[in-house]
Enzyme design. Structure first.
Site, short mmCIF file in Angstrom:
data_model
loop_
_atom_site.label_atom_id
_atom_site.label_comp_id
_atom_site.label_asym_id
_atom_site.label_seq_id
_atom_site.Cartn_x
_atom_site.Cartn_y
_atom_site.Cartn_z
N SER A 158 -18.09 85.37 68.47
CA SER A 158 -17.16 85.19 67.42
C SER A 158 -15.85 85.57 67.51
O SER A 158 -15.63 84.43 68.46
CB SER A 158 -18.21 86.05 66.24
N GLU A 255 -25.15 76.39 62.50
CA GLU A 255 -23.46 77.35 62.72
C GLU A 255 -22.65 76.55 61.31
O GLU A 255 -22.32 75.09 62.26
CB GLU A 255 -22.87 78.01 63.73
N HIS A 285 -25.88 82.47 62.91
CA HIS A 285 -24.67 83.07 63.30
C HIS A 285 -24.94 84.04 63.86
O HIS A 285 -25.74 84.70 63.59
CB HIS A 285 -22.72 82.60 63.13
#
Length: 323
Positions: A158, A255, A285
């Site tokens: 991320s 996502e 995610h």
């Protein structure tokens, strides 16, 4: 497994396992009420608790340390090689996350790669906005180099994927003076474009069980402040690709960040980089952290571990290699 025709075998689409589909459906149901909720600093404890709940391994040890004046944790598998290491940059949208909370996930990566990993506690926004996190990650890399580590692999998820790819670009551009060789980078659902121009913010808006574009925009603003989202140190999609080491990216198909991964790999391939994108159908995610309940997590971590092992061992002259 099917393969995208547009980019040859550099984009691999993984089908959704029926058992995984059932588990993900339960997660969607459980998180529906929290989707798009405005983030506040007190949510850090909740995020850390979520990552602390990742199934731990019993064959790794954890040690507090400071590398390059940045505090963090060494995650040490049962066996590793002294002159190599992984630098893992944790996620949390630049506003949350910690080395302690990520120790279990990183333990799975380190054990699979057969080498130790350092997780820096880089400074978080909004108290420490851009480029504080970038500075800390660069300082950590320099510190690893100063300690005699000669082969380094970078991993991140991320926001940590963003910082990992920014670091890779800086190393490729010789902005980081180091004797160590950056052998490769593996990112999970990296945030590569802080202008939020990816089409999947709209095309995956309903499919994503966690995030909305408005929510992401607030988190990114908290990090960037008045800085330009097109700054290569903020958005690796705008950064240097020439000279990058091999890159592997894993992302869920469900996502809003899907196109951040797609476009990054497309540009890397166009620049002649050894890059590959693995897209996991039906996955949200952060799915690699759902260790145990879903098969896709172990499969993605296995692929990352194999890549890291191959890259870290590439070029090592073994005692019997000349016999």
């Amino acid at each position: 497994m099917s393969t995208s025709e547009s980019l040859g075998n550099v984009v691999v689409i993984h089908p959704l396992d029926p058992e995984d589909a059932s588990t993900i459906a339960q997660i969607r149901s459980a998180t529906r009420a929290q989707k798009g909720v405005r983030w506040r600093i007190d949510a850090r404890k909740q995020f850390d608790a979520l990552m602390e709940a990742v199934s731990p391994r019993n064959d790794v040890t954890i040690e507090s340390a400071t590398v390059g004046d940045v505090p963090g944790l060494w995650v040490q598998p049962a066996s590793s090689r002294p002159d190599e290491a992984i630098l893992h940059v944790h996620g949390g949208w630049f506003n949350a996350g910690s080395a302690k909370a990520y120790r279990h996930l990183v333990g799975h990566i380190a054990a699979r790669a057969g080498t130790r990993a350092f997780v820096p506690d880089y400074r978080l926004a909004p108290e420490h906005p851009f480029p504080a996190a970038v500075d800390d990650v660069l300082a950590t890399y320099r510190g690893m180099d100063d300690s005699g580590i000669r082969r380094i692999a970078i991993t991140g998820d991320s926001a940590g994927g963003n910082l990992a790819l920014v670091l890779a670009s800086c190393v490729a551009g010789k902005e980081v003076s180091a004797k160590a060789v950056l052998v490769g980078a593996a990112a999970m659902s990296p945030v590569t474009d802080l202008t939020l121009s990816g089409a999947s913010y709209e095309t995956r808006a309903d499919a994503d069980p966690y995030f909305t574009k408005q929510q992401v925009a607030e988190l990114v603003h908290s990090y960037l402040g008045s800085a330009d989202a097109n700054d290569p140190l903020a958005s690796p999609l705008q950064g240097r690709f020439s000279g990058l080491p091999p890159i592997r990216i894993h992302v869920g198909d469900d996502e809003v960040l899907l196109d951040d991964s797609r476009r990054y790999v497309e540009r890397a391939i166009a620049a002649g980089v050894d890059a590959r994108l693995d897209v996991w159908t039906g996955m949200p995610h952060g799915f690699p952290a759902i260790i145990g309940p879903i098969k896709a997590s172990a499969q993605a971590l296995d692929a990352i571990g194999l890549f890291l092992t191959e890259r870290l061992q590439a070029g090592i002259r073994h005692p019997l290699s000349s016999v």
